[in-house]
Design an enzyme around this catalytic site. Structure first.
Site, PDB file in Angstrom:
ATOM      1  N   GLU A 242       0.854  -1.197   0.000  1.00  0.00           N
ATOM      2  CA  GLU A 242       0.000   0.000   0.000  1.00  0.00           C
ATOM      3  C   GLU A 242       0.881   1.234   0.000  1.00  0.00           C
ATOM      4  OE1 GLU A 242      -2.602  -0.075   3.411  1.00  0.00           O
ATOM      5  OE2 GLU A 242      -2.995  -2.209   3.149  1.00  0.00           O
ATOM      6  N   LYS A 244       2.485   4.347   1.453  1.00  0.00           N
ATOM      7  CA  LYS A 244       2.743   4.742   2.830  1.00  0.00           C
ATOM      8  C   LYS A 244       2.592   6.252   2.899  1.00  0.00           C
ATOM      9  CE  LYS A 244       6.084   4.161   6.521  1.00  0.00           C
ATOM     10  NZ  LYS A 244       5.985   5.542   6.992  1.00  0.00           N
ATOM     11  N   ARG A 264      -1.567   7.667  17.899  1.00  0.00           N
ATOM     12  CA  ARG A 264      -0.571   6.629  18.158  1.00  0.00           C
ATOM     13  C   ARG A 264      -0.307   6.471  19.643  1.00  0.00           C
ATOM     14  NH1 ARG A 264       4.082   4.796  15.337  1.00  0.00           N
ATOM     15  NH2 ARG A 264       4.815   4.301  17.412  1.00  0.00           N
ATOM     16  N   PHE A 333      -6.709   2.247   6.107  1.00  0.00           N
ATOM     17  CA  PHE A 333      -5.984   1.017   5.779  1.00  0.00           C
ATOM     18  C   PHE A 333      -6.354  -0.164   6.657  1.00  0.00           C
ATOM     19  CE2 PHE A 333      -3.033   3.709   8.257  1.00  0.00           C
ATOM     20  CZ  PHE A 333      -2.789   2.883   9.349  1.00  0.00           C
ATOM     21  N   LYS A 414       7.945  -1.847   6.241  1.00  0.00           N
ATOM     22  CA  LYS A 414       7.933  -0.556   5.544  1.00  0.00           C
ATOM     23  C   LYS A 414       9.086  -0.494   4.559  1.00  0.00           C
ATOM     24  CE  LYS A 414       9.623   1.238   9.867  1.00  0.00           C
ATOM     25  NZ  LYS A 414       9.280   1.957  11.062  1.00  0.00           N
TER      26      LYS A 414
HETATM   27  P1  ATP Z   1       7.333   3.227  13.663  1.00  0.00           P
HETATM   28  O1  ATP Z   1       7.221   3.238  15.134  1.00  0.00           O
HETATM   29  O2  ATP Z   1       6.636   2.043  13.038  1.00  0.00           O
HETATM   30  O3  ATP Z   1       8.763   3.391  13.173  1.00  0.00           O
HETATM   31  P2  ATP Z   1       6.817   5.881  12.691  1.00  0.00           P
HETATM   32  O4  ATP Z   1       5.781   6.782  13.224  1.00  0.00           O
HETATM   33  O5  ATP Z   1       8.255   6.221  12.882  1.00  0.00           O
HETATM   34  O6  ATP Z   1       6.476   4.436  13.200  1.00  0.00           O
HETATM   35  P3  ATP Z   1       7.150   4.840  10.152  1.00  0.00           P
HETATM   36  O7  ATP Z   1       8.047   3.863  10.728  1.00  0.00           O
HETATM   37  O8  ATP Z   1       7.696   5.731   9.111  1.00  0.00           O
HETATM   38  O9  ATP Z   1       6.478   5.761  11.197  1.00  0.00           O
HETATM   39  O10 ATP Z   1       5.852   4.064   9.547  1.00  0.00           O
HETATM   40  C1  ATP Z   1       4.810   3.505  10.233  1.00  0.00           C
HETATM   41  C2  ATP Z   1       3.600   4.373  10.106  1.00  0.00           C
HETATM   42  O11 ATP Z   1       3.229   4.584   8.751  1.00  0.00           O
HETATM   43  C3  ATP Z   1       2.306   3.813  10.673  1.00  0.00           C
HETATM   44  O12 ATP Z   1       2.256   3.909  12.050  1.00  0.00           O
HETATM   45  C4  ATP Z   1       1.248   4.670   9.993  1.00  0.00           C
HETATM   46  O13 ATP Z   1       1.030   5.842  10.728  1.00  0.00           O
HETATM   47  C5  ATP Z   1       1.893   5.076   8.700  1.00  0.00           C
HETATM   48  N1  ATP Z   1       1.227   4.562   7.489  1.00  0.00           N
HETATM   49  C6  ATP Z   1       1.083   5.260   6.350  1.00  0.00           C
HETATM   50  N2  ATP Z   1       0.471   4.556   5.415  1.00  0.00           N
HETATM   51  C7  ATP Z   1       0.180   3.352   5.936  1.00  0.00           C
HETATM   52  C8  ATP Z   1      -0.460   2.173   5.440  1.00  0.00           C
HETATM   53  N3  ATP Z   1      -0.907   2.101   4.209  1.00  0.00           N
HETATM   54  N4  ATP Z   1      -0.566   1.129   6.287  1.00  0.00           N
HETATM   55  C9  ATP Z   1      -0.102   1.183   7.548  1.00  0.00           C
HETATM   56  N5  ATP Z   1       0.507   2.273   8.069  1.00  0.00           N
HETATM   57  C10 ATP Z   1       0.657   3.343   7.275  1.00  0.00           C
END
Ligand code: ATP
Length: 571
Positions: A242, A244, A264, A333, A414
């Site tokens: 999907e 991101k 979150r 999502f 990711k």
């Molecule tokens: P993490 O603690 O997982 O590192 P983070 O806030 O630093 O979180 P990333 O690691 O960049 O962010 O990516 C995870 C986040 O991406 C998810 O928590 C969600 O908010 C976001 N996200 C965006 N698009 C999607 C998607 N299609 N499915 C799931 N999450 C998504």
């Protein structure tokens, strides 16, 4: 139990640094409490009288609490405050000035009083709160007063995390701390420690049967990372990818009447998105829980704007003008519950089917763009497409994966790239200490000691010293503002450090850093001994990027993730 006895436990727990010993003491405390007292005591241990997601705050500043103490003592407010400034701790001043008392106030009564205090709001509440607190302090013994004051002013620093509380509960109520996962599951589904304690008292059966409840936030599922499309294909095989989106993750609950939106951090942020809610109300009629990324778009070009823009909506009074200036769109999502049926345990493909038939694309929201991926080439092409439309990269998801509340795992991976040969991703680390600056930086925190989180041990393990990337404003204003209230004399028992910074902090502030490399180090405790005997992992050339107020310390990068990042460097 009296609050006095409870306070004696708190004092012993506070003075202890060994995790197993803390679990033993907590479990002894839990065994002594009546079934009615246990859930309330569990809340009090977290410094609260209601689960965090209800947002019930005491609203008592330290100065107000000092006035209440003066009132209880019949002393002069100015004198009491002066003494607080000298001693640096209101609790200690209360201990010094209040007379010793026999007996103790029943714990349930203190809980009720504190609850009433937190619930009081509106005109005149400040004075009423002061009087209620003074009346309580008047009856309290010195040690009781210490903890009552620490709780109402938000300064209870026991060094006990939720994971530790759950483990002690497993020991006390189920007779085996190894049964923590049972309690953890219930907690991940409801975010409500007191409720989990109540369920545990009913037995394992009750815990195993708990389901999500509309209105109670589900702790969010998180993704792992992998460095290349080849590795993602190897790990997931044919999968669903999907876009991101780079916005704010929201969990929307609707019970047929009321709405809740959680962040979150499991904070109630419903007020931040009235325009979204209006659209949801219009199009989605059945009760549901869904997850989406709320992204601000440029009102003129319609292009998605990065995460930081969402912050403009985090104001007390969101006006129409602000909503127009920062319009959001939600990309849905996940569908986790629909019309009486929890969907978390269904495979992703099944959840996705239901999501697509329940959530129609509309002008304010739509299902996230998703595609079946079978080859590395397809993955690369879809990634390029995501970047082209202004998104961050991809989320690759295992088609048969369930939704694992509160867990980070390889069911979601990711895929994003960083420029310039730096690490594939940044790290979110917790500030646990600091050194004073020298020269131009003297009088400010010159560099910070930062840590990753180890969930198994419920502790923070140091991974780096970070001194670059800060602006003058960070050093002179923002860091002291945020870190000073977290200062403590000794390292928190949840921090494991080999270095000795000038100042220690309660783990509270999360920052995002980038680094050039991960190396072995004898000075840091992150994943100590996991990769090499007598060595931990450390960041080389770390640089501060931004504050991550949307994350709790327990949501920082884990030590295990750093091990994986370390290994990825050689792939
Ligand atoms: P993490 O603690 O997982 O590192 P983070 O806030 O630093 O979180 P990333 O690691 O960049 O962010 O990516 C995870 C986040 O991406 C998810 O928590 C969600 O908010 C976001 N996200 C965006 N698009 C999607 C998607 N299609 N499915 C799931 N999450 C998504």
């Amino acid at each position: 139990m009296t609050f006095k006895r409870f306070a004696e436990y708190l004092a012993r727990i506070e003075a202890e640094s060994g995790r197993l010993e803390i679990i033993r003491m907590l479990s002894e405390l839990f065994s002594e409490l009546s079934p009615e007292e246990l859930p309330k005591a569990v809340l009090l241990l977290t410094g609260r009288v209601a689960p965090e997601f209800l947002g019930l705050e005491f609203g008592v500043a330290e100065k107000e609490a000092a006035k209440a103490l003066a009132l209880a003592l019949g002393a002069d407010e100015g004198e009491v405050w002066k003494r607080v400034r000298e001693v640096g701790d209101l609790g200690r001043v209360a201990e010094e000035l209040l007379p010793e008392r026999e007996g103790g106030i029943p714990l349930l009564e203190v809980y009720q009083e504190l609850l009433a205090l937190a619930q009081d709001s509106g005109p005149g509440s400040q004075l009423r709160k002061r009087e209620r607190l003074a009346a309580l302090l008047k009856r309290a013994s010195p040690l009781e007063a210490v903890y009552i004051l620490r709780i109402v002013t938000g300064r209870l620093r026991l060094g006990v995390g939720e994971a530790t509380i759950l483990e002690a509960l497993a020991q006390a109520v189920l007779g085996d701390r190894g049964k923590r996962p049972l309690l953890e599951r219930a907690y991940n589904l409801t975010s409500d420690l007191a409720y989990v304690a109540e369920l545990a008292l009913k037995g394992e059966e009750a815990l195993a049967q708990v389901q999500v409840q509309v209105g109670k936030p589900i702790r969010m599922m998180l993704a792992e990372r992998l460095p290349s499309p080849e590795m993602i294909m190897k790990k997931l095989g044919r999968h669903i990818a999907e876009y991101k989106y780079d916005g704010e993750r929201i969990q929307v609950h609707y019970d047929g009447e009321r709405f809740w939106i959680y962040s979150r951090r499991i904070e109630n942020i419903t007020h931040q998105y009235p325009d979204l809610l209006e659209a949801f109300r219009e199009h989605l009629k059945k009760p549901y829980i869904l997850e989406a990324e709320a992204v601000v778009h440029d009102p003129v070009t319609g292009e998605p704007l990065p995460f930081q823009y969402v912050l403009n909506r985090k104001v007390k009074h969101l006006t129409e003008a602000l909503m127009e200036r920062y319009p959001v769109r939600a990309y849905v999502f996940e569908l986790l519950y629909l019309d009486g049926e929890p969907l978390l345990d269904l495979p992703l493909v099944e959840r996705r089917k239901r999501l697509e038939s329940f959530v129609p694309p509309s002008e304010r929201f739509e299902p996230s763009t998703a595609r079946w991926i079978e080859t590395v080439e397809e993955l690369e092409a879809f990634y390029e497409e995501a970047l082209e439309v202004g998104d961050e990269g991809l989320m690759c998801k295992k088609p048969d994966g369930n939704y694992e509340a509160g867990k980070r795992g390889f069911k979601w991976v990711k895929f994003k790239r960083a420029a310039g040969g730096r690490l594939a991703d940044t790290l979110d680390v917790v500030v646990v200490g600091a050194w004073w600056g020298r020269g131009r930086r003297s009088g400010t925190y010159g560099s910070l000691l930062v840590a990753t989180y180890n969930p198994e041990e419920d502790r923070f393990e140091t991974v780096s010293k970070v001194g670059s990337g800060f602006t003058d404003e960070d050093l002179q204003k923002i860091l002291p503002q945020r870190l000073d209230p977290l200062r403590r004399e000794e390292p928190s028992p949840r921090v494991w450090a080999l270095l000795e910074p000038d100042v220690w902090f309660e783990p509270g502030l999360v920052i995002e850093v980038e680094a050039q490399e991960i190396t072995l180090s004898p000075n840091h405790t992150c994943a100590y001994g996991k990769v090499k005997e007598g060595r931990g992992l450390a960041l080389r050339f770390p640089r501060f990027l931004r504050y991550r107020d949307d994350k709790k310390p327990e949501e920082a990068t884990t030590s295990q993730e750093v091990v994986e990042l370390y290994r990825m460097q050689w792939k």
